[in-house]
Design a protein around this motif. Structure first.
Motif, PDB file in Angstrom:
ATOM      1  N   PHE A 374       0.833  -1.196   0.000  1.00 50.34           N
ATOM      2  CA  PHE A 374       0.000   0.000   0.000  1.00 50.34           C
ATOM      3  C   PHE A 374       0.872   1.252   0.000  1.00 50.34           C
ATOM      4  O   PHE A 374       2.054   1.211   0.363  1.00 50.34           O
ATOM      5  CB  PHE A 374      -0.954   0.018   1.196  1.00 50.34           C
ATOM      6  CG  PHE A 374      -0.263   0.031   2.543  1.00 50.34           C
ATOM      7  CD1 PHE A 374       0.082   1.222   3.172  1.00 50.34           C
ATOM      8  CD2 PHE A 374       0.047  -1.169   3.186  1.00 50.34           C
ATOM      9  CE1 PHE A 374       0.713   1.233   4.401  1.00 50.34           C
ATOM     10  CE2 PHE A 374       0.674  -1.175   4.428  1.00 50.34           C
ATOM     11  CZ  PHE A 374       1.002   0.032   5.037  1.00 50.34           C
ATOM     12  N   VAL A 375       0.279   2.365  -0.431  1.00 50.93           N
ATOM     13  CA  VAL A 375       0.966   3.665  -0.423  1.00 50.93           C
ATOM     14  C   VAL A 375       0.840   4.261   0.970  1.00 50.93           C
ATOM     15  O   VAL A 375      -0.256   4.410   1.501  1.00 50.93           O
ATOM     16  CB  VAL A 375       0.364   4.616  -1.472  1.00 50.93           C
ATOM     17  CG1 VAL A 375       1.035   5.986  -1.386  1.00 50.93           C
ATOM     18  CG2 VAL A 375       0.523   4.033  -2.865  1.00 50.93           C
ATOM     19  N   ARG A 494      12.591  12.029  -6.283  1.00 53.19           N
ATOM     20  CA  ARG A 494      12.059  13.345  -6.645  1.00 53.19           C
ATOM     21  C   ARG A 494      10.760  13.628  -5.890  1.00 53.19           C
ATOM     22  O   ARG A 494      10.115  12.715  -5.363  1.00 53.19           O
ATOM     23  CB  ARG A 494      11.792  13.418  -8.155  1.00 53.19           C
ATOM     24  CG  ARG A 494      13.002  13.177  -9.028  1.00 53.19           C
ATOM     25  CD  ARG A 494      12.784  13.714 -10.424  1.00 53.19           C
ATOM     26  NE  ARG A 494      11.653  13.090 -11.099  1.00 53.19           N
ATOM     27  CZ  ARG A 494      11.762  12.282 -12.146  1.00 53.19           C
ATOM     28  NH1 ARG A 494      12.964  11.970 -12.606  1.00 53.19           N
ATOM     29  NH2 ARG A 494      10.694  11.797 -12.728  1.00 53.19           N
ATOM     30  N   GLU A 495      10.390  14.900  -5.882  1.00 50.01           N
ATOM     31  CA  GLU A 495       9.089  15.280  -5.306  1.00 50.01           C
ATOM     32  C   GLU A 495       7.977  14.549  -6.062  1.00 50.01           C
ATOM     33  O   GLU A 495       8.030  14.404  -7.283  1.00 50.01           O
ATOM     34  CB  GLU A 495       8.882  16.795  -5.413  1.00 50.01           C
ATOM     35  CG  GLU A 495       9.827  17.611  -4.546  1.00 50.01           C
ATOM     36  CD  GLU A 495       9.602  19.108  -4.712  1.00 50.01           C
ATOM     37  OE1 GLU A 495       8.515  19.479  -5.212  1.00 50.01           O
ATOM     38  OE2 GLU A 495      10.506  19.887  -4.371  1.00 50.01           O
ATOM     39  N   GLY A 496       6.981  14.097  -5.326  1.00 54.52           N
ATOM     40  CA  GLY A 496       5.870  13.380  -5.935  1.00 54.52           C
ATOM     41  C   GLY A 496       6.031  11.873  -5.920  1.00 54.52           C
ATOM     42  O   GLY A 496       5.067  11.137  -6.179  1.00 54.52           O
ATOM     43  N   ASP A 497       7.246  11.386  -5.636  1.00 53.91           N
ATOM     44  CA  ASP A 497       7.446   9.946  -5.524  1.00 53.91           C
ATOM     45  C   ASP A 497       6.677   9.417  -4.314  1.00 53.91           C
ATOM     46  O   ASP A 497       6.452  10.138  -3.336  1.00 53.91           O
ATOM     47  CB  ASP A 497       8.932   9.608  -5.380  1.00 53.91           C
ATOM     48  CG  ASP A 497       9.706   9.835  -6.669  1.00 53.91           C
ATOM     49  OD1 ASP A 497       9.053  10.039  -7.721  1.00 53.91           O
ATOM     50  OD2 ASP A 497      10.956   9.824  -6.629  1.00 53.91           O
ATOM     51  N   LEU A 498       6.303   8.144  -4.384  1.00 60.00           N
ATOM     52  CA  LEU A 498       5.452   7.542  -3.360  1.00 60.00           C
ATOM     53  C   LEU A 498       6.262   6.697  -2.380  1.00 60.00           C
ATOM     54  O   LEU A 498       7.143   5.938  -2.789  1.00 60.00           O
ATOM     55  CB  LEU A 498       4.382   6.671  -4.013  1.00 60.00           C
ATOM     56  CG  LEU A 498       3.479   7.363  -5.037  1.00 60.00           C
ATOM     57  CD1 LEU A 498       2.523   6.369  -5.666  1.00 60.00           C
ATOM     58  CD2 LEU A 498       2.711   8.514  -4.392  1.00 60.00           C
ATOM     59  N   VAL A 499       5.967   6.855  -1.095  1.00 61.88           N
ATOM     60  CA  VAL A 499       6.549   5.992  -0.063  1.00 61.88           C
ATOM     61  C   VAL A 499       5.585   4.818   0.116  1.00 61.88           C
ATOM     62  O   VAL A 499       4.415   5.023   0.474  1.00 61.88           O
ATOM     63  CB  VAL A 499       6.707   6.748   1.273  1.00 61.88           C
ATOM     64  CG1 VAL A 499       7.356   5.845   2.310  1.00 61.88           C
ATOM     65  CG2 VAL A 499       7.523   8.022   1.075  1.00 61.88           C
ATOM     66  N   CYS A 500       6.064   3.619  -0.152  1.00 62.78           N
ATOM     67  CA  CYS A 500       5.185   2.446  -0.161  1.00 62.78           C
ATOM     68  C   CYS A 500       5.683   1.365   0.785  1.00 62.78           C
ATOM     69  O   CYS A 500       6.889   1.237   1.021  1.00 62.78           O
ATOM     70  CB  CYS A 500       5.080   1.867  -1.572  1.00 62.78           C
ATOM     71  SG  CYS A 500       4.417   3.034  -2.781  1.00 62.78           S
ATOM     72  N   ILE A 501       4.738   0.612   1.295  1.00 62.23           N
ATOM     73  CA  ILE A 501       5.046  -0.577   2.084  1.00 62.23           C
ATOM     74  C   ILE A 501       4.709  -1.793   1.240  1.00 62.23           C
ATOM     75  O   ILE A 501       3.567  -1.934   0.770  1.00 62.23           O
ATOM     76  CB  ILE A 501       4.225  -0.612   3.396  1.00 62.23           C
ATOM     77  CG1 ILE A 501       4.488   0.639   4.241  1.00 62.23           C
ATOM     78  CG2 ILE A 501       4.558  -1.880   4.190  1.00 62.23           C
ATOM     79  CD1 ILE A 501       5.898   0.794   4.744  1.00 62.23           C
ATOM     80  N   LEU A 502       5.690  -2.646   1.002  1.00 62.99           N
ATOM     81  CA  LEU A 502       5.464  -3.897   0.274  1.00 62.99           C
ATOM     82  C   LEU A 502       5.357  -5.028   1.279  1.00 62.99           C
ATOM     83  O   LEU A 502       6.211  -5.157   2.155  1.00 62.99           O
ATOM     84  CB  LEU A 502       6.606  -4.170  -0.705  1.00 62.99           C
ATOM     85  CG  LEU A 502       6.951  -3.080  -1.727  1.00 62.99           C
ATOM     86  CD1 LEU A 502       8.054  -3.576  -2.651  1.00 62.99           C
ATOM     87  CD2 LEU A 502       5.727  -2.655  -2.516  1.00 62.99           C
ATOM     88  N   TYR A 503       4.336  -5.838   1.158  1.00 61.68           N
ATOM     89  CA  TYR A 503       4.203  -6.986   2.044  1.00 61.68           C
ATOM     90  C   TYR A 503       5.356  -7.948   1.761  1.00 61.68           C
ATOM     91  O   TYR A 503       5.561  -8.378   0.625  1.00 61.68           O
ATOM     92  CB  TYR A 503       2.867  -7.691   1.822  1.00 61.68           C
ATOM     93  CG  TYR A 503       1.663  -6.833   2.121  1.00 61.68           C
ATOM     94  CD1 TYR A 503       1.764  -5.742   2.992  1.00 61.68           C
ATOM     95  CD2 TYR A 503       0.428  -7.086   1.540  1.00 61.68           C
ATOM     96  CE1 TYR A 503       0.665  -4.944   3.275  1.00 61.68           C
ATOM     97  CE2 TYR A 503      -0.680  -6.299   1.814  1.00 61.68           C
ATOM     98  CZ  TYR A 503      -0.554  -5.224   2.673  1.00 61.68           C
ATOM     99  OH  TYR A 503      -1.646  -4.442   2.948  1.00 61.68           O
ATOM    100  N   GLY A 504       6.118  -8.247   2.810  1.00 60.50           N
ATOM    101  CA  GLY A 504       7.276  -9.117   2.645  1.00 60.50           C
ATOM    102  C   GLY A 504       8.585  -8.370   2.531  1.00 60.50           C
ATOM    103  O   GLY A 504       9.628  -8.972   2.291  1.00 60.50           O
ATOM    104  N   CYS A 505       8.548  -7.036   2.723  1.00 60.80           N
ATOM    105  CA  CYS A 505       9.780  -6.235   2.685  1.00 60.80           C
ATOM    106  C   CYS A 505       9.912  -5.502   4.016  1.00 60.80           C
ATOM    107  O   CYS A 505       8.968  -4.853   4.475  1.00 60.80           O
ATOM    108  CB  CYS A 505       9.741  -5.235   1.534  1.00 60.80           C
ATOM    109  SG  CYS A 505      11.305  -4.374   1.256  1.00 60.80           S
TER     110      CYS A 505
END
Length: 515
Positions: A374-375, A494-505
């Motif tokens: 998810f983001v 860069r600005e606008g990039d998404l911080v995401c959580i990957l299941y299993g990371c």
């Protein structure tokens, strides 16, 4: 007698595939493995005599370390350890598997076990006196893999790669591999390969979870039978195919690691995509670029380079440490996804475009990694990245600190990636060490000189803090997210990039939409 340079046709790839499959048996069953370092010269002759006649005798060893009378001999030993053989990844398994190994340098020879003891004594002496490093012009802040440390690593790997077991009294000890392929590929990147495929293939014979199998080999059992057999053993067949593109070799390695970790620790199954392992190669003109989920060694913490006043290459820091650390079942640095495990639907695919009037043949379009997650947040502000581990003073202003009072907790914790040097929670005195570093690190120049503080401040607390800062921020940028979080990211974010959580990371990742 078996000689690799003679007995393998390096230009015939099916034969290379088959030879890799047999390598563990060839070295493991040899009566003796003879290591050729090259011709003997004045320096190497002096080094071998020095080992035999003085270093191994331990007589007056402290004098050997302290007296300038022996400087030339120590230098000759360093030069011996700079021979090309010590830089090759293949020879890790040659030493590890050999029941007995002898080093040859021209007509001179020395057992590997004695040479390894000499190297270990050198390192112990350097640790105690810090004088021998002057021979190689090292600065004491460099966490450098010098030739002697690299040679010592061979000895350590040979000892810890296997455990010796005896099934019956009096029987010859049988070597049992102890480490996974993922761990070996991740931890032995300091050793070079001529063929990029060997970044993985050179370690198949000494990992505890792989059995190398030539891609062109006709198996005596069906795929179904093989899959059933592998359910009851940790070792899995691993195809060796020198005809395949290197990008496919990397993709297969990641797939293998994800599958294995789905059984061991599915909450960290995807950490492999955050740990640099892939050799940087020249891309084909008509080929696709490496996907971002195949991490390359150009992003590794250390690399080989020439330094001023140094003969030969030296390994020094080039990037911050990987946040996921080495594969380790008992310890993890972070737990971003908490209990969320990698999905069984996780897959890596090569997408091929359909034929069209413009292109009548299917063409490879892109590589994709399908995962769940998810983001979490969005990057809204990116500061300049750290150069050579120095802290830009603009970062303090960015975090709302005037560099006079006690630094905000979220700032100093971000500088050390919220971890101490041991990978555990950072000590609380890091706050004071941060304040002292900004006070004495020449901030008027626009940066806090962490290297200068380590070398000249003579304050062990500040030095420890600065070393940890360098490990966390080197070539990374400080960012702020939409919700006000501070973070450390790669310099190309860069600005606008998404911080995401990957299941299993175990750590967050930064994603950017394309297309």
């Amino acid at each position: 007698i078996w000689v690799d340079a003679i007995c393998i046709n390096q230009d015939y790839k099916p034969e290379k595939n088959r030879q890799v499959e047999m390598m563990a048996d060839i070295y493991g069953r040899a009566d003796c493995v003879r290591i050729w370092l090259g011709d003997l010269n004045t320096s190497s002759k002096l080094a071998i005599l020095f080992i035999k006649q003085q270093v191994l005798q331990l007589d007056h060893f402290d004098d050997l370390c302290r007296s300038s009378e022996f400087s030339e001999k120590w230098k000759s030993l360093l030069e011996l350890m700079q021979r090309e053989w010590f830089s090759r990844r293949w020879v890790v398994q040659e030493v590890a598997l050999a029941p007995k190994a002898i080093i040859h340098c021209g007509p001179a020879k020395l057992s590997w076990s004695k040479f390894a003891v000499a190297v270990e004594l050198f390192v112990e002496a350097e640790t105690a006196t810090h004088r021998l490093s002057e021979l190689s012009y090292e600065s004491e802040d460099d966490e450098v893999v010098t030739p002697e440390v690299r040679a010592k690593r061979y000895k350590e790997e040979a000892e810890r790669l296997f455990k010796q077991t005896q099934e019956t009294p009096g029987a010859m000890a049988k070597a049992q591999p102890l480490l996974t392929l993922e761990y070996l590929v991740s931890s032995l990147s300091i050793f070079d390969v001529t063929n990029p495929h060997d970044s993985v293939y050179a370690l198949l014979g000494i990992s505890k979870d792989t059995t190398p199998t030539a891609a062109n080999k006709k198996l005596l059992v069906t795929d179904h039978t093989q899959s059933v057999l592998e359910m009851f053993t940790e070792k899995k067949q691993y195809n060796v195919d020198y005809k395949a593109d290197y990008i496919d070799i990397c993709k297969e390695f990641i797939e293998f690691c994800v599958r294995q970790n789905m059984r061991r620790d599915p909450s960290r199954a995807l950490d492999v995509i955050c740990r640099p392992f892939a050799v940087d190669i020249v891309q084909k003109q008509d080929g696709l670029p490496f996907p971002s989920w195949i991490p390359r060694l150009s992003k590794a913490a250390y690399g080989m380079d020439l330094g001023p006043g140094i003969d030969g290459l030296r390994m020094g820091r080039e990037n911050a440490d990987s946040l996921v650390g080495l594969p380790n079942i008992t310890h993890r640095n972070y737990n971003a996804a908490e209990t969320k495990k990698a999905s069984m639907d996780t897959k890596l695919v090569s997408t091929v475009s359909k034929p069209s009037s413009e292109s009548p043949h299917p063409t490879l379009n892109h590589f994709s990694l399908f995962v769940q997650g998810f983001v979490l947040d969005t990057i809204v502000d990116v500061q300049s990245s750290s150069q050579s581990g120095s802290i830009p003073t603009a970062w303090a202003n960015f975090a709302g600190w005037d560099m006079k009072a006690t630094p905000p907790e979220h700032f100093w914790r971000t500088l050390v990636a919220d971890r101490g040097s041991d990978g555990e929670n950072p000590p609380v005195y890091y706050a004071r060490a941060c304040q002292e570093s900004f006070r004495k690190g020449n901030p008027t120049s626009g940066v806090v000189d962490t290297t200068g503080l380590i070398e000249h401040e003579r304050n062990s607390v500040v030095a420890q803090f600065c070393r940890r800062v360098q490990a966390a921020i080197w070539n990374r940028a400080l960012v702020k997210t939409k919700t006000g979080r501070l973070g450390l990211v790669a310099s190309n974010v860069r600005e606008g990039d998404l911080v995401c959580i990957l299941y299993g990371c175990s750590v967050p990742v930064i994603l950017r939409q394309h297309g």
